[in-house]
Motif scaffolding. Structure first.
Motif, PDB file in Angstrom:
ATOM      1  N   LEU A 133      12.985  13.466 -10.665  1.00 27.41           N
ATOM      2  CA  LEU A 133      12.085  12.534  -9.985  1.00 27.41           C
ATOM      3  C   LEU A 133      11.870  11.279 -10.823  1.00 27.41           C
ATOM      4  O   LEU A 133      11.860  10.154 -10.289  1.00 27.41           O
ATOM      5  N   THR A 134      11.717  11.452 -12.125  1.00 29.97           N
ATOM      6  CA  THR A 134      11.536  10.300 -13.016  1.00 29.97           C
ATOM      7  C   THR A 134      12.744   9.382 -12.958  1.00 29.97           C
ATOM      8  O   THR A 134      12.608   8.150 -12.960  1.00 29.97           O
ATOM      9  N   THR A 135      13.931   9.962 -12.894  1.00 32.48           N
ATOM     10  CA  THR A 135      15.156   9.162 -12.823  1.00 32.48           C
ATOM     11  C   THR A 135      15.284   8.462 -11.477  1.00 32.48           C
ATOM     12  O   THR A 135      15.664   7.289 -11.402  1.00 32.48           O
ATOM     13  N   LEU A 136      14.948   9.159 -10.397  1.00 31.03           N
ATOM     14  CA  LEU A 136      15.090   8.582  -9.058  1.00 31.03           C
ATOM     15  C   LEU A 136      14.143   7.402  -8.842  1.00 31.03           C
ATOM     16  O   LEU A 136      14.448   6.513  -8.033  1.00 31.03           O
ATOM     17  N   ILE A 137      13.017   7.400  -9.527  1.00 29.49           N
ATOM     18  CA  ILE A 137      12.079   6.283  -9.381  1.00 29.49           C
ATOM     19  C   ILE A 137      12.744   4.970  -9.780  1.00 29.49           C
ATOM     20  O   ILE A 137      12.465   3.917  -9.191  1.00 29.49           O
ATOM     21  N   ASP A 138      13.665   5.038 -10.746  1.00 25.47           N
ATOM     22  CA  ASP A 138      14.338   3.824 -11.223  1.00 25.47           C
ATOM     23  C   ASP A 138      15.546   3.442 -10.387  1.00 25.47           C
ATOM     24  O   ASP A 138      16.192   2.434 -10.682  1.00 25.47           O
ATOM     25  N   LEU A 139      15.872   4.222  -9.374  1.00 26.10           N
ATOM     26  CA  LEU A 139      17.083   3.954  -8.591  1.00 26.10           C
ATOM     27  C   LEU A 139      17.125   2.554  -7.992  1.00 26.10           C
ATOM     28  O   LEU A 139      18.172   1.886  -8.053  1.00 26.10           O
ATOM     29  N   PRO A 140      16.031   2.032  -7.397  1.00 25.29           N
ATOM     30  CA  PRO A 140      16.109   0.666  -6.836  1.00 25.29           C
ATOM     31  C   PRO A 140      16.402  -0.411  -7.870  1.00 25.29           C
ATOM     32  O   PRO A 140      16.871  -1.492  -7.501  1.00 25.29           O
ATOM     33  N   PHE A 141      16.138  -0.143  -9.163  1.00 20.95           N
ATOM     34  CA  PHE A 141      16.467  -1.122 -10.193  1.00 20.95           C
ATOM     35  C   PHE A 141      17.976  -1.248 -10.390  1.00 20.95           C
ATOM     36  O   PHE A 141      18.470  -2.299 -10.809  1.00 20.95           O
ATOM     37  N   SER A 142      18.716  -0.172 -10.110  1.00 26.09           N
ATOM     38  CA  SER A 142      20.155  -0.162 -10.377  1.00 26.09           C
ATOM     39  C   SER A 142      20.997  -0.399  -9.130  1.00 26.09           C
ATOM     40  O   SER A 142      22.201  -0.630  -9.229  1.00 26.09           O
ATOM     41  N   VAL A 143      20.378  -0.330  -7.947  1.00 26.55           N
ATOM     42  CA  VAL A 143      21.105  -0.538  -6.694  1.00 26.55           C
ATOM     43  C   VAL A 143      20.866  -1.971  -6.214  1.00 26.55           C
ATOM     44  O   VAL A 143      19.728  -2.451  -6.195  1.00 26.55           O
ATOM     45  N   SER A 144      21.927  -2.644  -5.836  1.00 27.11           N
ATOM     46  CA  SER A 144      21.800  -4.006  -5.319  1.00 27.11           C
ATOM     47  C   SER A 144      20.954  -4.013  -4.048  1.00 27.11           C
ATOM     48  O   SER A 144      21.113  -3.143  -3.191  1.00 27.11           O
ATOM     49  N   PRO A 145      20.043  -4.978  -3.890  1.00 31.79           N
ATOM     50  CA  PRO A 145      19.253  -5.056  -2.655  1.00 31.79           C
ATOM     51  C   PRO A 145      20.110  -5.175  -1.405  1.00 31.79           C
ATOM     52  O   PRO A 145      19.743  -4.652  -0.345  1.00 31.79           O
ATOM     53  N   THR A 168      10.038  -1.961   1.019  1.00 34.98           N
ATOM     54  CA  THR A 168       9.461  -0.812   0.328  1.00 34.98           C
ATOM     55  C   THR A 168      10.449  -0.220  -0.663  1.00 34.98           C
ATOM     56  O   THR A 168      10.077   0.180  -1.775  1.00 34.98           O
ATOM     57  N   PHE A 169      11.726  -0.188  -0.289  1.00 34.71           N
ATOM     58  CA  PHE A 169      12.743   0.369  -1.179  1.00 34.71           C
ATOM     59  C   PHE A 169      12.882  -0.452  -2.456  1.00 34.71           C
ATOM     60  O   PHE A 169      12.872   0.099  -3.559  1.00 34.71           O
ATOM     61  N   VAL A 170      13.010  -1.759  -2.324  1.00 32.94           N
ATOM     62  CA  VAL A 170      13.253  -2.577  -3.514  1.00 32.94           C
ATOM     63  C   VAL A 170      12.019  -2.689  -4.408  1.00 32.94           C
ATOM     64  O   VAL A 170      12.139  -2.977  -5.599  1.00 32.94           O
ATOM     65  N   THR A 171      10.828  -2.462  -3.852  1.00 37.45           N
ATOM     66  CA  THR A 171       9.605  -2.530  -4.666  1.00 37.45           C
ATOM     67  C   THR A 171       9.112  -1.141  -5.069  1.00 37.45           C
ATOM     68  O   THR A 171       8.026  -0.998  -5.619  1.00 37.45           O
ATOM     69  N   PHE A 172       9.915  -0.126  -4.797  1.00 38.54           N
ATOM     70  CA  PHE A 172       9.553   1.267  -5.021  1.00 38.54           C
ATOM     71  C   PHE A 172       9.052   1.557  -6.441  1.00 38.54           C
ATOM     72  O   PHE A 172       8.037   2.239  -6.616  1.00 38.54           O
ATOM     73  N   GLY A 214      20.002  -2.760   1.891  1.00 36.71           N
ATOM     74  CA  GLY A 214      19.924  -3.194   3.279  1.00 36.71           C
ATOM     75  C   GLY A 214      21.034  -2.604   4.126  1.00 36.71           C
ATOM     76  O   GLY A 214      20.810  -2.180   5.273  1.00 36.71           O
ATOM     77  N   LEU A 215      22.244  -2.535   3.575  1.00 39.18           N
ATOM     78  CA  LEU A 215      23.372  -1.965   4.322  1.00 39.18           C
ATOM     79  C   LEU A 215      23.167  -0.476   4.597  1.00 39.18           C
ATOM     80  O   LEU A 215      23.588   0.029   5.638  1.00 39.18           O
ATOM     81  N   VAL A 216      22.518   0.205   3.667  1.00 43.09           N
ATOM     82  CA  VAL A 216      22.237   1.627   3.872  1.00 43.09           C
ATOM     83  C   VAL A 216      21.338   1.820   5.090  1.00 43.09           C
ATOM     84  O   VAL A 216      21.559   2.713   5.919  1.00 43.09           O
ATOM     85  N   TYR A 217      20.320   0.969   5.223  1.00 48.73           N
ATOM     86  CA  TYR A 217      19.427   1.090   6.377  1.00 48.73           C
ATOM     87  C   TYR A 217      20.139   0.715   7.674  1.00 48.73           C
ATOM     88  O   TYR A 217      19.855   1.293   8.732  1.00 48.73           O
ATOM     89  N   VAL A 218      21.057  -0.237   7.597  1.00 49.63           N
ATOM     90  CA  VAL A 218      21.857  -0.558   8.785  1.00 49.63           C
ATOM     91  C   VAL A 218      22.723   0.635   9.174  1.00 49.63           C
ATOM     92  O   VAL A 218      22.871   0.966  10.362  1.00 49.63           O
ATOM     93  N   LEU A 219      23.303   1.303   8.175  1.00 50.61           N
ATOM     94  CA  LEU A 219      24.120   2.485   8.426  1.00 50.61           C
ATOM     95  C   LEU A 219      23.307   3.596   9.073  1.00 50.61           C
ATOM     96  O   LEU A 219      23.798   4.328   9.945  1.00 50.61           O
ATOM     97  N   PRO A 266       0.808  -1.232   0.000  1.00 51.42           N
ATOM     98  CA  PRO A 266       0.000   0.000   0.000  1.00 51.42           C
ATOM     99  C   PRO A 266       0.835   1.273   0.000  1.00 51.42           C
ATOM    100  O   PRO A 266       0.432   2.280  -0.600  1.00 51.42           O
ATOM    101  N   CYS A 267       1.983   1.260   0.686  1.00 50.96           N
ATOM    102  CA  CYS A 267       2.852   2.441   0.661  1.00 50.96           C
ATOM    103  C   CYS A 267       3.306   2.749  -0.760  1.00 50.96           C
ATOM    104  O   CYS A 267       3.262   3.907  -1.217  1.00 50.96           O
ATOM    105  N   ASN A 268       3.728   1.725  -1.481  1.00 49.23           N
ATOM    106  CA  ASN A 268       4.159   1.931  -2.858  1.00 49.23           C
ATOM    107  C   ASN A 268       2.990   2.216  -3.786  1.00 49.23           C
ATOM    108  O   ASN A 268       3.159   2.860  -4.826  1.00 49.23           O
TER     109      ASN A 268
END
Length: 296
Positions: A104-116, A156-160, A120-125, A80-82
């Motif tokens: 904004l259009t470019t940032l929407i695709d960011l999770p496609f190019s960043v490894s999951p 939520t990030f990876v399904t953004f 996860g490490l970003v959230y740990v940081l 629902p968030c997404n």
């Protein structure tokens, strides 16, 4: 005279020999069988290797039930968030002009190019015990990493992008004429969305939600980093499958894997149904529109 009649040699040159068509078809079917159908069949064969009782007992295990429930809970929160973000972002990008629209259009695709795993490490940081907000969170007894909130954030990030990316091309192709006409006739923004925009995008929206849900329930990398692998508490189905397989409980691992496989098959069926409904809707709309004169 039609273009095809005027250029018979050109069309004949584009026609492939029969053996080429059959070779390509055979190659495609071979790949589908070897890399899709055969592995799917192997999952179910291994899951039922000890019979129906062994299959049901693997699913009835308390840790398996906990993993299934946690997977559903994470998806129920993340999807629902997404959904809200995807509709809002697609509507803003397709219907309005504003500074930073291309960014904004470019940032929407960011999770496609960043490894999951990196996600996860970003959230740990950020939220870990030694992260940027870790001391403050610990002082206020708020737990994000190795708990449900962190798993929801990672999922939520990876399904953004899924919902927004399904809606954007359709909403851009539709333009803004209908929305502007609705506003001119006195409708509010909410009425315009509910009675004009939403009916036009409903099948693409359903398709995007289905893909988002399937990705959320099958996510492994990002959730693995932020979950801590606490058995019976923070293990989703993919993480539970990994643990079972590493402990040589292959039947139980494949039994749980069949649930994710069935989810993929159901997703495929609903996807095909949504596409069929959308094509019928488009065909009906074209048949009702006045025919354009054909240039000679």
């Amino acid at each position: 005279m039609s273009g095809q009649a005027r250029h018979p040699a050109k069309h004949a040159a584009r026609a492939e020999p029969t053996w080429v068509r059959w070779a390509l078809l055979t190659l495609a079917l071979a790949f589908v069988f070897l890399f899709l159908l055969l592995p799917l069949a192997a999952v179910f064969v291994e899951a039922f290797r000890k019979g129906l009782d062994g299959y049901l007992s693997a699913l009835a295990d308390p840790e398996a039930m906990s993993a299934i429930g946690l997977t559903l809970l994470v998806a129920v929160v993340a999807v629902p968030c997404n959904l809200v973000f995807g509709v809002s972002a697609a509507w803003a990008i397709a219907k309005f002009e504003f500074p930073g629209k291309s960014a904004l259009t470019t940032l929407i695709d960011l999770p496609f190019s960043v490894s999951p795993v990196v996600a996860g490490l970003v959230y740990v940081l950020m939220f870990g015990a030694h992260g940027w907000f870790g001391p403050w969170l610990m002082a206020h007894d708020i737990k994000i990493i190795f708990a449900l909130p962190g798993m929801v954030l990672a999922t939520t990030f990876v399904t953004f992008p899924f919902v927004a990316r399904e809606l954007l091309p359709l909403m851009q192709s539709q333009g803004t004429d209908e929305e502007q006409a609705s506003i001119v006739l006195g409708a509010t923004g909410w009425q315009t969305f509910w009675y004009v925009t939403l009916p036009n995008i409903r099948w693409a929206l359903i398709y995007g939600v289905i893909l988002c849900n399937a990705r959320a329930m099958g996510e492994f990398g990002a959730v693995s980093v932020v979950s801590g692998h606490i058995r019976g508490q923070t293990n989703t189905m993919p993480l539970h499958i990994e643990i079972l397989y590493n402990e040589y409980q292959s039947v139980a691992a494949f039994a749980v894997a069949t649930l994710l496989t069935l989810l993929a098959l159901v997703t495929l069926v609903i996807k095909s149904l949504a596409e069929w409904k959308f094509e019928r809707q488009q065909s009906a709309a074209q048949s009702l529109s006045p025919e354009r004169p054909v240039s000679p």
